[in-house]
Design a protein around this motif. Sequence first.
Motif, mmCIF file in Angstrom:
data_model
loop_
_atom_site.group_PDB
_atom_site.id
_atom_site.type_symbol
_atom_site.label_atom_id
_atom_site.label_comp_id
_atom_site.label_asym_id
_atom_site.label_seq_id
_atom_site.Cartn_x
_atom_site.Cartn_y
_atom_site.Cartn_z
ATOM 1 N N LEU A 1 -11.741 11.928 1.406
ATOM 2 C CA LEU A 1 -10.551 11.211 2.044
ATOM 3 C C LEU A 1 -9.399 11.618 2.209
ATOM 4 O O LEU A 1 -8.638 11.951 1.308
ATOM 5 N N ARG A 2 -9.036 11.770 3.450
ATOM 6 C CA ARG A 2 -7.617 12.126 3.613
ATOM 7 C C ARG A 2 -6.661 10.939 3.585
ATOM 8 O O ARG A 2 -7.020 9.941 4.336
ATOM 9 N N ARG A 3 -5.478 10.886 2.807
ATOM 10 C CA ARG A 3 -4.605 9.828 2.927
ATOM 11 C C ARG A 3 -3.110 10.295 2.951
ATOM 12 O O ARG A 3 -2.861 11.463 2.378
ATOM 13 N N ARG B 1 0.921 -1.153 0.027
ATOM 14 C CA ARG B 1 -0.129 -0.052 0.019
ATOM 15 C C ARG B 1 0.614 1.348 0.208
ATOM 16 O O ARG B 1 1.864 1.361 0.567
ATOM 17 N N SER C 1 -0.136 14.777 3.027
ATOM 18 C CA SER C 1 -1.057 14.029 3.091
ATOM 19 C C SER C 1 -1.706 14.665 1.670
ATOM 20 O O SER C 1 -1.464 15.594 1.129
ATOM 21 N N LEU D 1 -0.723 4.448 0.113
ATOM 22 C CA LEU D 1 -1.590 5.552 0.625
ATOM 23 C C LEU D 1 -2.351 4.843 1.874
ATOM 24 O O LEU D 1 -2.711 3.790 1.751
ATOM 25 N N LEU D 2 -2.049 5.491 3.016
ATOM 26 C CA LEU D 2 -2.810 4.845 4.404
ATOM 27 C C LEU D 2 -3.623 6.050 4.821
ATOM 28 O O LEU D 2 -3.698 7.126 4.652
ATOM 29 N N ARG D 3 -4.364 5.333 5.469
ATOM 30 C CA ARG D 3 -5.537 6.065 6.378
ATOM 31 C C ARG D 3 -4.797 6.723 7.291
ATOM 32 O O ARG D 3 -3.714 6.149 7.910
ATOM 33 N N VAL D 4 -5.421 7.718 8.109
ATOM 34 C CA VAL D 4 -4.843 8.645 9.233
ATOM 35 C C VAL D 4 -4.453 7.514 10.229
ATOM 36 O O VAL D 4 -3.636 7.468 10.848
ATOM 37 N N GLU D 5 -5.327 6.550 10.731
ATOM 38 C CA GLU D 5 -5.354 5.541 11.696
ATOM 39 C C GLU D 5 -4.163 4.704 11.619
ATOM 40 O O GLU D 5 -3.216 4.527 12.235
ATOM 41 N N GLU D 6 -4.112 4.178 10.130
ATOM 42 C CA GLU D 6 -3.046 3.347 9.829
ATOM 43 C C GLU D 6 -1.657 4.115 9.975
ATOM 44 O O GLU D 6 -0.780 3.424 10.407
ATOM 45 N N ARG E 1 -4.013 8.839 17.074
ATOM 46 C CA ARG E 1 -4.720 9.429 16.143
ATOM 47 C C ARG E 1 -4.525 11.021 16.289
ATOM 48 O O ARG E 1 -4.369 11.732 15.099
#
Length: 72
Positions: free
Chosen positions: A50-52, A14, A44, A16-21, A30
């Motif tokens: 969606l923020r990645r 991957r 980012s 691009l990650l989600r904020v939590e990831e 977080r």
Amino acid sequence: MPTTNATPGPEQPRILLRVEEAARRLSISRTTMFGLLKSGEIDSVLIGRLRRIPTTALDAYTATLAAGPNAA
């Protein structure tokens, strides 16, 4: 007809990650991650609403930490 797999596997890391990831990857909360994003310390991207966080942004951030004045 080739099939596409939306879930990345071992051969497709991957990028691009989600904020939590991203927070989990840096072992921070977080809330702290959102603070780093707001201050611009970590880059980012927005995809729609969606923020990645690109994994390269995490690499760049950790490199600056390692090269900083408090580096061991």
